[in-house]
Motif scaffolding. Structure first.
Motif, PDB file in Angstrom:
ATOM      1  N   LYS A  55     -33.567  15.486  38.405  1.00 16.97           N
ATOM      2  CA  LYS A  55     -34.489  16.593  38.677  1.00 16.97           C
ATOM      3  C   LYS A  55     -35.953  16.159  38.561  1.00 16.97           C
ATOM      4  CE  LYS A  55     -31.147  20.039  37.086  1.00 16.97           C
ATOM      5  NZ  LYS A  55     -30.853  21.141  36.134  1.00 16.97           N
ATOM      6  N   GLY A  56     -36.219  14.890  38.809  1.00 19.67           N
ATOM      7  CA  GLY A  56     -37.586  14.402  38.780  1.00 19.67           C
ATOM      8  C   GLY A  56     -38.208  14.349  37.408  1.00 19.67           C
ATOM      9  N   VAL A  57     -37.392  14.390  36.346  1.00 20.85           N
ATOM     10  CA  VAL A  57     -37.930  14.338  34.980  1.00 20.85           C
ATOM     11  C   VAL A  57     -37.339  13.132  34.255  1.00 20.85           C
ATOM     12  CG1 VAL A  57     -38.287  15.596  32.827  1.00 20.85           C
ATOM     13  CG2 VAL A  57     -38.237  16.833  35.001  1.00 20.85           C
ATOM     14  N   ASP A  58     -36.250  13.355  33.483  1.00 19.09           N
ATOM     15  CA  ASP A  58     -35.617  12.274  32.742  1.00 19.09           C
ATOM     16  C   ASP A  58     -35.013  11.240  33.671  1.00 19.09           C
ATOM     17  OD1 ASP A  58     -34.206  14.121  29.892  1.00 19.09           O
ATOM     18  OD2 ASP A  58     -36.224  13.988  30.733  1.00 19.09           O
ATOM     19  N   SER A  59     -34.816  10.051  33.120  1.00 15.56           N
ATOM     20  CA  SER A  59     -34.190   8.988  33.902  1.00 15.56           C
ATOM     21  C   SER A  59     -33.199   8.210  33.047  1.00 15.56           C
ATOM     22  CB  SER A  59     -35.249   8.036  34.462  1.00 15.56           C
ATOM     23  OG  SER A  59     -34.652   6.982  35.191  1.00 15.56           O
ATOM     24  N   THR A  60     -32.180   7.685  33.706  1.00 15.04           N
ATOM     25  CA  THR A  60     -31.191   6.835  33.052  1.00 15.04           C
ATOM     26  C   THR A  60     -31.060   5.527  33.815  1.00 15.04           C
ATOM     27  OG1 THR A  60     -29.946   8.770  32.322  1.00 15.04           O
ATOM     28  CG2 THR A  60     -28.807   6.666  32.268  1.00 15.04           C
ATOM     29  N   LEU A  61     -31.056   4.427  33.092  1.00 12.10           N
ATOM     30  CA  LEU A  61     -30.819   3.098  33.653  1.00 12.10           C
ATOM     31  C   LEU A  61     -29.486   2.602  33.109  1.00 12.10           C
ATOM     32  CD1 LEU A  61     -31.954   0.553  35.200  1.00 12.10           C
ATOM     33  CD2 LEU A  61     -32.814  -0.214  32.973  1.00 12.10           C
ATOM     34  N   LYS A  62     -28.609   2.143  33.975  1.00  8.87           N
ATOM     35  CA  LYS A  62     -27.290   1.675  33.559  1.00  8.87           C
ATOM     36  C   LYS A  62     -27.068   0.235  33.988  1.00  8.87           C
ATOM     37  CE  LYS A  62     -25.184   6.289  33.898  1.00  8.87           C
ATOM     38  NZ  LYS A  62     -24.135   7.118  34.545  1.00  8.87           N
TER      39      LYS A  62
ATOM     40  N   VAL B 201     -23.673  -0.307  29.574  1.00 10.93           N
ATOM     41  CA  VAL B 201     -24.648   0.295  28.666  1.00 10.93           C
ATOM     42  C   VAL B 201     -25.583   1.185  29.475  1.00 10.93           C
ATOM     43  CG1 VAL B 201     -26.259  -1.650  28.880  1.00 10.93           C
ATOM     44  CG2 VAL B 201     -26.305  -0.225  26.828  1.00 10.93           C
ATOM     45  N   ALA B 202     -26.124   2.205  28.833  1.00  9.72           N
ATOM     46  CA  ALA B 202     -27.054   3.104  29.498  1.00  9.72           C
ATOM     47  C   ALA B 202     -28.242   3.374  28.598  1.00  9.72           C
ATOM     48  CB  ALA B 202     -26.360   4.424  29.856  1.00  9.72           C
TER      49      ALA B 202
ATOM     50  N   LEU C  10     -34.324  -4.777  41.565  1.00 13.24           N
ATOM     51  CA  LEU C  10     -33.196  -4.268  40.781  1.00 13.24           C
ATOM     52  C   LEU C  10     -31.911  -4.970  41.235  1.00 13.24           C
ATOM     53  CD1 LEU C  10     -32.486  -1.927  38.696  1.00 13.24           C
ATOM     54  CD2 LEU C  10     -31.711  -0.658  40.723  1.00 13.24           C
ATOM     55  N   PRO C  11     -31.210  -5.649  40.317  1.00 14.31           N
ATOM     56  CA  PRO C  11     -29.930  -6.292  40.690  1.00 14.31           C
ATOM     57  C   PRO C  11     -28.869  -5.221  40.939  1.00 14.31           C
ATOM     58  CG  PRO C  11     -30.859  -7.202  38.653  1.00 14.31           C
ATOM     59  CD  PRO C  11     -31.587  -5.922  38.934  1.00 14.31           C
ATOM     60  N   LYS C  12     -28.766  -4.799  42.158  1.00 10.62           N
ATOM     61  CA  LYS C  12     -27.998  -3.591  42.478  1.00 10.62           C
ATOM     62  C   LYS C  12     -26.490  -3.764  42.307  1.00 10.62           C
ATOM     63  CE  LYS C  12     -31.539  -2.051  45.732  1.00 10.62           C
ATOM     64  NZ  LYS C  12     -32.338  -3.293  45.606  1.00 10.62           N
ATOM     65  N   ASP C  13     -26.040  -5.021  42.176  1.00  8.21           N
ATOM     66  CA  ASP C  13     -24.606  -5.201  41.966  1.00  8.21           C
ATOM     67  C   ASP C  13     -24.186  -4.776  40.572  1.00  8.21           C
ATOM     68  OD1 ASP C  13     -24.477  -8.732  41.046  1.00  8.21           O
ATOM     69  OD2 ASP C  13     -26.106  -7.279  40.878  1.00  8.21           O
ATOM     70  N   ARG C  14     -25.154  -4.699  39.635  1.00  4.51           N
ATOM     71  CA  ARG C  14     -24.784  -4.343  38.260  1.00  4.51           C
ATOM     72  C   ARG C  14     -25.694  -3.282  37.648  1.00  4.51           C
ATOM     73  NH1 ARG C  14     -25.549  -7.639  34.674  1.00  4.51           N
ATOM     74  NH2 ARG C  14     -27.070  -9.010  35.719  1.00  4.51           N
ATOM     75  N   PHE C  15     -26.884  -3.104  38.194  1.00  7.41           N
ATOM     76  CA  PHE C  15     -27.841  -2.149  37.650  1.00  7.41           C
ATOM     77  C   PHE C  15     -27.903  -0.921  38.563  1.00  7.41           C
ATOM     78  CE2 PHE C  15     -30.590  -4.466  34.467  1.00  7.41           C
ATOM     79  CZ  PHE C  15     -29.892  -5.656  34.475  1.00  7.41           C
TER      80      PHE C  15
ATOM     81  N   ASP D 191     -28.930 -10.506  30.597  1.00  7.12           N
ATOM     82  CA  ASP D 191     -29.533  -9.168  30.584  1.00  7.12           C
ATOM     83  C   ASP D 191     -30.175  -8.846  29.243  1.00  7.12           C
ATOM     84  OD1 ASP D 191     -26.705  -7.881  32.485  1.00  7.12           O
ATOM     85  OD2 ASP D 191     -28.573  -8.806  33.186  1.00  7.12           O
ATOM     86  N   SER D 192     -30.004  -9.713  28.258  1.00  6.60           N
ATOM     87  CA  SER D 192     -30.644  -9.503  26.957  1.00  6.60           C
ATOM     88  C   SER D 192     -32.153  -9.469  27.147  1.00  6.60           C
ATOM     89  CB  SER D 192     -30.267 -10.633  25.985  1.00  6.60           C
ATOM     90  OG  SER D 192     -28.895 -10.606  25.671  1.00  6.60           O
ATOM     91  N   ALA D 193     -32.764  -8.361  26.780  1.00  8.46           N
ATOM     92  CA  ALA D 193     -34.188  -8.142  27.031  1.00  8.46           C
ATOM     93  C   ALA D 193     -34.582  -6.808  26.414  1.00  8.46           C
ATOM     94  CB  ALA D 193     -34.477  -8.117  28.538  1.00  8.46           C
ATOM     95  N   VAL D 194     -35.865  -6.505  26.502  1.00 12.51           N
ATOM     96  CA  VAL D 194     -36.349  -5.165  26.173  1.00 12.51           C
ATOM     97  C   VAL D 194     -36.531  -4.415  27.489  1.00 12.51           C
ATOM     98  CG1 VAL D 194     -38.222  -3.801  25.197  1.00 12.51           C
ATOM     99  CG2 VAL D 194     -37.487  -5.894  24.046  1.00 12.51           C
ATOM    100  N   TYR D 195     -35.975  -3.223  27.555  1.00 11.20           N
ATOM    101  CA  TYR D 195     -36.101  -2.395  28.757  1.00 11.20           C
ATOM    102  C   TYR D 195     -37.133  -1.311  28.475  1.00 11.20           C
ATOM    103  CZ  TYR D 195     -32.356  -5.123  30.584  1.00 11.20           C
ATOM    104  OH  TYR D 195     -31.625  -6.185  31.043  1.00 11.20           O
ATOM    105  N   LEU D 196     -38.216  -1.391  29.224  1.00  8.10           N
ATOM    106  CA  LEU D 196     -39.347  -0.495  29.036  1.00  8.10           C
ATOM    107  C   LEU D 196     -39.362   0.575  30.114  1.00  8.10           C
ATOM    108  CD1 LEU D 196     -42.019  -3.254  28.438  1.00  8.10           C
ATOM    109  CD2 LEU D 196     -41.300  -1.608  26.712  1.00  8.10           C
TER     110      LEU D 196
END
Lengths: 110, 113
Positions: free
Chosen positions: B71-78, B19-20, B60-65, B86-91
């Motif tokens: 470009k220093g603006v938008d960001s994506t978390l995967k 998921v992203a 950050l759990p780097k094995d899965r996240f 991992d069920s949670a609210v991601y803020l």
């Protein structure tokens, strides 16, 4: 490791009463202590904050009391209103490390 | 001024799927944060960016996240692969220069079945 302990977990207050939420921290490197208010389905919003060089800060009905020697700080909400019903988080910041308490769910009854 | 935007607002996936999440911070804010908020707990920092560089990803759990800031603006978390825990609210939050006042988005509520 829980670095900021918050109590109580939930709080019910009558309209017009005083709501008090307490927090304690462990790391003396923390130098900024904000309180956030969160409504359901929304992100936290900064409510009020204090630095350790003052013992109290007041903004309207909201007051932070800070005790540096005891490593404790608290939020007082005077004349609590039903619209204040939300979850409140204390936090502590040191450098770029922000740690949050577990939150207090406040319910103000009309 | 427009606030922090996040999408999607809700996501339901099966465990082991990926998921992203996307975040658009307040214009001009150099610092961007991703937090994980498990039900009944306070937000926990996952990663902090200053412009497009990582300042702190120690929790950050780097094995899965993974996360990036384009470009220093938008960001994506995967998350790949997702676990039940991992069920949670991601803020997502942003601030003008780091630290003090952080402005939070509405969050993405993730449910992993």
């Amino acid at each position: 490791q829980q670095q900021v302990k918050q109590s109580p977990q939930s709080l019910i207050v009558q309209k017009g009463g005083i709501s008090i939420i307490n927090c304690a921290y462990e790391n003396t490197a923390f130098d900024y202590f904000p309180w956030y208010q969160q409504f359901p389905g929304k992100g936290p919003a900064l409510l009020i904050a204090i630095r350790p060089d003052v013992s109290e800060k007041k903004e309207g009905r909201f007051t932070i009391s800070f005790n540096k020697s005891a490593k404790q700080f608290s939020l007082h909400i005077m004349d609590s209103q039903p619209g204040d019903s939300a979850t409140y988080f204390c936090a502590a910041l040191g450098g770029h490390d922000m740690r949050f308490g577990a939150g207090t769910r406040l319910t103000v009854k009309p | 001024e427009a606030g922090v935007a996040q999408s999607p607002r809700y996501k339901i996936i099966e465990k082991r799927q990926s998921v992203a999440f996307w975040c658009n911070p307040i214009s001009g804010h150099a610092t961007l944060y991703w937090y994980q908020q498990i039900l009944g707990q306070g937000p926990k920092l996952l990663i902090q960016f200053q412009n497009n560089g990582v300042v702190d990803d120690s929790q950050l759990p780097k094995d899965r996240f993974s996360a990036e800031r384009l470009k220093g603006v938008d960001s994506t978390l995967k998350i790949q692969p997702a676990k039940l825990e991992d069920s949670a609210v991601y803020l997502c939050a942003s601030s003008p220069s780091g630290g003090a006042e952080q402005f939070f988005g509405p969050g993405t509520r993730l449910t992993v079945l």
